[in-house]
Design a protein around this motif. Structure first.
Motif, PDB file in Angstrom:
ATOM      1  N   THR A 100      21.417  18.025 -56.773  1.00 47.37           N
ATOM      2  CA  THR A 100      20.725  17.539 -55.576  1.00 47.37           C
ATOM      3  C   THR A 100      21.685  17.422 -54.407  1.00 47.37           C
ATOM      4  N   PHE A 101      22.858  16.842 -54.650  1.00 46.82           N
ATOM      5  CA  PHE A 101      23.838  16.703 -53.585  1.00 46.82           C
ATOM      6  C   PHE A 101      24.273  18.067 -53.053  1.00 46.82           C
ATOM      7  N   VAL A 110      19.336  12.007 -49.075  1.00 48.77           N
ATOM      8  CA  VAL A 110      20.203  11.897 -50.248  1.00 48.77           C
ATOM      9  C   VAL A 110      20.190  10.466 -50.794  1.00 48.77           C
ATOM     10  N   LEU A 152      21.729  19.550 -50.785  1.00 51.04           N
ATOM     11  CA  LEU A 152      21.680  18.863 -49.495  1.00 51.04           C
ATOM     12  C   LEU A 152      22.950  19.054 -48.679  1.00 51.04           C
ATOM     13  N   LYS A 194      19.565  17.050 -45.590  1.00 50.29           N
ATOM     14  CA  LYS A 194      20.181  15.736 -45.460  1.00 50.29           C
ATOM     15  C   LYS A 194      19.902  15.126 -44.098  1.00 50.29           C
ATOM     16  N   TYR A 239      26.323  18.679 -49.770  1.00 46.88           N
ATOM     17  CA  TYR A 239      27.511  17.892 -50.105  1.00 46.88           C
ATOM     18  C   TYR A 239      28.192  18.500 -51.327  1.00 46.88           C
ATOM     19  N   LEU A 270      29.673   9.989 -47.794  1.00 48.12           N
ATOM     20  CA  LEU A 270      28.606   9.847 -48.779  1.00 48.12           C
ATOM     21  C   LEU A 270      29.044   8.943 -49.926  1.00 48.12           C
ATOM     22  N   LYS A 280      17.000   9.688 -52.784  1.00 46.84           N
ATOM     23  CA  LYS A 280      16.992  10.193 -54.158  1.00 46.84           C
ATOM     24  C   LYS A 280      17.478   9.114 -55.130  1.00 46.84           C
TER      25      LYS A 280
END
Length: 247
Positions: free
Chosen positions: A205-206, A81, A209, A62, A211, A147, A84
């Motif tokens: 994905t989060f 992020v 990274l 990130k 999160y 985020l 994406k």
């Protein structure tokens, strides 16, 4: 356009290619340079921050950022992020949606799009939440909440159709008059965001990274876009009875 940094010279693409194979490379450059006065383009990117379809070439982080040059805010940096989201067809279509509908037929310079508007909105929202996070530590604002604010700002206009608000007020009433009272571009944005989370497996994905988003975080994002929401038995969104439909 000013000279690009050395990292761009060795690979002059303007957008990285993500897992979906969305807009990238020379295609992204052509869209930004030949589109309707597209003013905001990616000017630099980290050499390690791209990969081909199905073959990872780096460890996502990130901390990796992309740099945009905006005519209003200047340099805008967004980490991986947010890219994406930006590097998806759903977001890239905003390059072709005029912010001001048909105003450019009268004022020729009014050609900016929902694409750069959404990136600018994300930038300002992140400035606000980071300021509060730093200056009012007693609020306990988390990275995940930061985020959520950034994603809501970035995705808030995903539901706009051609010519922006004209699509809502002129096209929808004629095309789907029976559904007009239940439609808004905010609701469209919420539904598209829901679909993107599933389609591109954004939850994973989060997590990769760094999160840890729970279900209430996703609900928070959607309510920042639309306002308080409820779900009926058919899993369709509807506004909370206490909150009027946004206009």
């Amino acid at each position: 356009m000013a000279d690009s940094p050395s990292s761009t010279e060795s690979n002059p693409r303007t957008l990285s290619q993500d897992d979906s194979g969305a807009c990238s490379g020379s295609q992204g450059y052509e869209q930004s340079s030949q589109g309707d006065a597209q003013r905001i383009v990616t000017t630099t990117f980290d050499q390690g921050n791209h990969h081909t379809r199905g073959q990872s070439m780096y460890q996502p982080s990130k901390e990796i950022t992309k740099v945009f040059q905006d005519p209003i805010h200047g340099t805008i940096e967004l980490n991986h992020v947010y890219m994406k989201i930006i590097d998806t067809p759903e977001f890239q279509r905003l390059r072709n949606v005029k912010q001001l509908g048909t105003v450019n037929f009268v004022y020729a310079g009014a050609v900016h799009t929902r694409f750069e508007h959404s990136i600018g909105t994300c930038y300002l929202a992140l400035r606000l939440i980071r300021y509060l996070k730093e200056r009012q530590k007693n609020l306990g604002i988390t990275d995940e909440e930061e985020l959520c604010v950034g994603l809501a700002a970035l995705c808030h206009d995903l539901g706009h159709g051609p010519f922006s608000h004209m699509f809502d007020s002129l096209f929808i009433p004629k095309f789907k008059p029976e559904n007009y009272e239940n439609w808004s571009h905010e609701l469209g944005a919420v539904k598209i965001f829901d679909d993107m989370v599933k389609k591109y497996d954004l939850k994973s994905t989060f997590e990769r990274l760094g999160y840890n988003l729970e279900e209430f975080h996703y609900h928070m994002i959607k309510e920042m876009i639309y306002g308080p929401l409820e779900m009926n038995g058919d899993e369709h969104y509807k506004p909370s009875p206490a909150i009027p439909k946004p206009h």
